[in-house]
Design an enzyme around this catalytic site. Sequence first.
Site, PDB file in Angstrom:
ATOM      1  N   TYR A 162      43.413  46.510  32.376  1.00 49.69           N
ATOM      2  CA  TYR A 162      43.979  47.731  31.777  1.00 49.69           C
ATOM      3  C   TYR A 162      43.562  48.951  32.583  1.00 49.69           C
ATOM      4  O   TYR A 162      42.476  48.989  33.160  1.00 49.69           O
ATOM      5  CB  TYR A 162      43.531  47.885  30.314  1.00 49.69           C
ATOM      6  N   MET A 164      42.753  53.197  32.703  1.00 51.46           N
ATOM      7  CA  MET A 164      42.175  54.163  31.762  1.00 51.46           C
ATOM      8  C   MET A 164      41.890  55.496  32.448  1.00 51.46           C
ATOM      9  O   MET A 164      41.814  55.581  33.665  1.00 51.46           O
ATOM     10  CB  MET A 164      40.886  53.612  31.160  1.00 51.46           C
TER      11      MET A 164
END
Length: 272
Positions: A162, A164
């Site tokens: 992911y 971020m």
Amino acid sequence: MPALPLTIEGSSVLHQMMRVRWSAWRKVPAGEKQALVKEAAAALEPLEQTGETALYSMLGHKGDLMLVHFRDSFDELNAAEIRLQNLQLADYLEPSTSYLSVVELGLYESTVKLYRSLVERGVEPNTPEWNKETEEVMARQKQAMSARLFPKIPDSRYICFYPMDRRRGEDKNWYTLPIEERQRQMDEHGQVGRRYAGKVQQIITGSIGFDDWEWGVDLFAQDPMIFKKLIYEMRFDEVSAVYALFGTFYVGIRVPGAQLGKLLSGEAPGRG
């Protein structure tokens, strides 16, 4: 004291998420399918053995396949991408997204220690003496952390990736905090991660200037539940609770190149 923490960089990293054009793939004669898979597997398997490239079967609607590449430079990443595009199998793959970054190790502790020493000795920032000592620290850290800067892709069965950011709003802005406070919060954050040592391997990559988010996070584990437990616990530390913004999460299961044909025939990735 300067606000910018020192960082050292290593491997160039590219994530490629793709969809399979299933309707077109199903129309390919069996013998031709076999030849296309054989060509792709032959290209993939040597790179798996060196830890440079790994293939994952993705869960959910965000894609079917994820390829992760670790290389020494952007040029080598580009060569890997071009080689993939020129496989005959690529005619049946459609990119859904990608992410470009470099392995990054933040040096908050070393930075604050160095900056304090320089300031106490009256050395002005960005002077030749300041820059010389900074470069010496970074060179020592690069040598000491070479294995972490240029890792092989772990052979764990599961991956969670992911992107971020750190919050830059008017009320909460990570980049306006004093560097000592950012060091404290990052140390607290790191203590949570260290409690999961041996259960999950985390590789942080920096992407400021390269992609849409500031960092990418790769987690590798043999048990996907550890991703949830680690990320949930980290939600409660200050740097995550107050300053973290997260992008889309991608989860996949490792597929050896030798099993690519089975996967494209509708068989889920096996163990071993």
